[in-house]
Design an enzyme around this catalytic site. Structure first.
Site, mmCIF file in Angstrom:
data_model
loop_
_atom_site.group_PDB
_atom_site.id
_atom_site.type_symbol
_atom_site.label_atom_id
_atom_site.label_comp_id
_atom_site.label_asym_id
_atom_site.label_seq_id
_atom_site.Cartn_x
_atom_site.Cartn_y
_atom_site.Cartn_z
ATOM 1 N N GLU A 1 -6.154 -10.940 -0.425
ATOM 2 C CA GLU A 1 -6.737 -10.508 0.672
ATOM 3 C C GLU A 1 -8.442 -10.445 0.427
ATOM 4 O O GLU A 1 -8.934 -9.834 0.974
ATOM 5 C CB GLU A 1 -6.362 -9.304 1.263
ATOM 6 C CG GLU A 1 -4.910 -9.125 1.527
ATOM 7 C CD GLU A 1 -4.595 -7.914 2.126
ATOM 8 O OE1 GLU A 1 -5.304 -7.106 2.645
ATOM 9 O OE2 GLU A 1 -3.393 -7.280 2.147
ATOM 10 N N GLU B 1 0.706 -1.349 -0.272
ATOM 11 C CA GLU B 1 0.069 0.134 0.115
ATOM 12 C C GLU B 1 0.721 1.151 0.026
ATOM 13 O O GLU B 1 0.698 2.272 0.879
ATOM 14 C CB GLU B 1 -1.024 -0.077 1.145
ATOM 15 C CG GLU B 1 -1.936 -1.256 1.222
ATOM 16 C CD GLU B 1 -2.897 -1.358 2.338
ATOM 17 O OE1 GLU B 1 -3.004 -0.313 3.010
ATOM 18 O OE2 GLU B 1 -3.366 -2.353 2.702
ATOM 19 N N HIS C 1 -10.255 -6.731 -1.501
ATOM 20 C CA HIS C 1 -11.436 -6.336 -0.825
ATOM 21 C C HIS C 1 -12.722 -5.774 -1.286
ATOM 22 O O HIS C 1 -12.762 -4.612 -1.413
ATOM 23 C CB HIS C 1 -10.974 -5.363 0.755
ATOM 24 C CG HIS C 1 -9.835 -5.992 1.379
ATOM 25 N ND1 HIS C 1 -9.997 -7.106 2.183
ATOM 26 C CD2 HIS C 1 -8.603 -5.583 1.427
ATOM 27 C CE1 HIS C 1 -8.979 -7.275 2.882
ATOM 28 N NE2 HIS C 1 -8.044 -6.470 2.372
ATOM 29 N N ASN D 1 1.947 -5.345 -2.988
ATOM 30 C CA ASN D 1 0.700 -5.589 -2.741
ATOM 31 C C ASN D 1 -0.273 -4.334 -2.452
ATOM 32 O O ASN D 1 0.530 -3.383 -1.877
ATOM 33 C CB ASN D 1 0.858 -6.480 -1.506
ATOM 34 C CG ASN D 1 -0.462 -7.067 -1.174
ATOM 35 O OD1 ASN D 1 -1.505 -7.666 -2.033
ATOM 36 N ND2 ASN D 1 -1.017 -6.948 0.049
ATOM 37 N N ASP E 1 -12.367 -10.694 0.265
ATOM 38 C CA ASP E 1 -13.509 -10.843 1.118
ATOM 39 C C ASP E 1 -14.782 -9.777 0.348
ATOM 40 O O ASP E 1 -14.335 -9.173 -0.408
ATOM 41 C CB ASP E 1 -13.226 -10.081 2.405
ATOM 42 C CG ASP E 1 -12.631 -9.091 2.698
ATOM 43 O OD1 ASP E 1 -11.895 -8.834 3.734
ATOM 44 O OD2 ASP E 1 -12.992 -8.133 1.649
#
Ligand code: G3I
Length: 380
Positions: free
Chosen positions: A290, A182, A260, A223, A292
């Site tokens: 990651e 990030e 996400h 990432n 979701d």
């Protein structure tokens, strides 16, 4: 597949507890049984036990047929919960520590390292033939408080020391590292709220080079989040960054797209596929690191929310599978209550909850979204 309407997903009233426990036990035992050959305590499948044919009921067996990893973020503080370890080991062939390898956990004081929690997760992964994704070496969040007081050469040295010591400690046991996480802001430039940005853009290359020197066998990844679509300032900024790193000979091997998913505003599966392809064309592998899918703001009944969640997961996993360089998909947690989005502080990022963002419900039962992922792996 067992699952329960969301309105009974949270710990049920006592009168149902016994029944749910029995059901959960049946499911988790069946999940255990579904695992391929039994794993002896040493983590080695004894030669006397003929390896059972892969049971395509588990995600890890299905992913293996596609030569992919399917992973889960795990946290040591859930290890004592019934079913946590067995469901994670039965269903996933990749593990990412949710917090245990972040700077604040690994080096809480300068030069004082604490690898114990990370060691527990790495040992668990090795016992269950799971790949480990190290997460994360250089990130502006969850850095130790002493780091926030540094700048310039002191910060640069601290960063190199932290990367080197962390990667050397787990040398040969961690397949991939999220070296830098990030670093880019919404405008596509280096984010202003990171202390590392003041070091200049070269800090990213320096972190990758230090990680490579510490473990030449590890695959090194950049990432980030909200870079999943093939257009937009942030995605284009990440593309420029990794292209420059790759063309400069920096040891970068892959790119992580966190995924996400915010269904209120998310790229289409076609856009995601085109984006994965453009990064892969740089000679990098790509991973969904990651994943979701928050359902709180989706319209409709709980069943309708879960049906849409299943469809979104199926579309995204299928898009990854259409890109040969898309080699892994990791879900950011095991059961809904354990998700970062079930924490009110974080959940509001996706609007009104509850969000039920993961594959398993509070009682470790696979939800419809689990079937959506499994069907994608089966090519259905
Ligand atoms: O360790 C302290 C504990 O000592 C204290 O008692 C407790 C009080 O609430 O807080 C604990 O720290 C928490 C930490 O997780 C470890 O559990 C923080 O409050 C909490 O904010 C932190 O949340 C993590 C979040 O990153 C922090 O940004 C989530 O668990 C974690 O899932 C989330 O993961 C990030 C990825 O690393 C990077 N990509 C985004 C993703 C979601 O934010």
């Amino acid at each position: 597949m067992w699952y329960t309407r969301p309105d009974v997903i949270h710990p049920a009233p006592r009168r149902f507890a016994a029944r749910l426990t029995l059901v959960s036990l049946m499911v988790s035992l069946s999940a255990c049984v579904r695992r391929s050959a039994p794993i002896a305590p040493t983590g080695h499948t004894p030669s006397s036990v003929a390896a059972a044919p892969p049971d395509l009921g588990s995600l890890r067996a299905l992913a293996s047929t596609q030569k992919r990893h399917v992973g889960v973020a795990l946290a040591t503080w859930h290890f004592s919960e019934p079913h946590y370890q067995e469901v994670a080991a039965a269903q996933f062939n990749s593990l990412t520590p949710e917090n245990e390898m972040k700077w604040e956990s690994v080096e809480p004081q300068p030069g004082q390292f604490s690898f114990r929690a990370g060691d527990a997760l790495v040992s668990f992964a090795e016992q269950h033939q799971m790949r480990v994704r190290g997460h994360t070496l250089v990130w502006h969040n969850q850095v130790a408080s002493w780091v926030k007081r540094l700048s310039g050469d002191q910060l640069h040295s601290a960063m190199i020391n932290h990367v080197t010591a962390s990667v050397e400690h787990w040398k040969g046991r961690i397949a991939q590292w999220d070296v830098v996480n990030e670093a880019i802001g919404d405008d596509g430039a280096l984010r202003q709220n990171s202390p590392f940005t003041a070091l200049g853009p070269g800090y990213i290359a320096d972190a990758f080079r230090a990680a490579h020197a510490a473990d030449p066998s590890a695959e090194l990844v950049y990432n980030d989040y909200e870079t999943e679509g093939d257009s937009g300032a942030k995605s284009d900024g990440m593309y420029r960054l990794v292209k420059e790193l790759k063309e400069s000979g920096v040891p970068i091997h892959g790119v992580g797209f966190q995924m996400h998913v915010d269904p209120r505003n998310w790229p289409s599966a076609d856009s995601i596929q085109r984006n994965l392809e453009r990064f892969a064309a740089l000679g990098l592998f790509v991973e969904l690191t990651e994943m979701d899918i928050a359902v709180g703001e989706l319209p409709g009944t709980p069943e309708e929310k879960f049906t849409r969640q299943k469809q979104i997961a199926h579309e995204i996993v299928s898009a990854c599978l259409r890109v040969p360089a898309c080699v892994g998909i990791t879900f950011w947690g095991l059961t809904d209550p354990q998700s970062w989005l079930s924490d009110e502080h974080w959940g509001r990022l996706r609007g009104r909850g509850p969000h039920f963002p993961l594959l398993f419900d509070a009682n470790y039962r696979p939800k419809p979204v689990f079937d959506g992922v499994a069907q994608a792996f089966r090519g259905e």
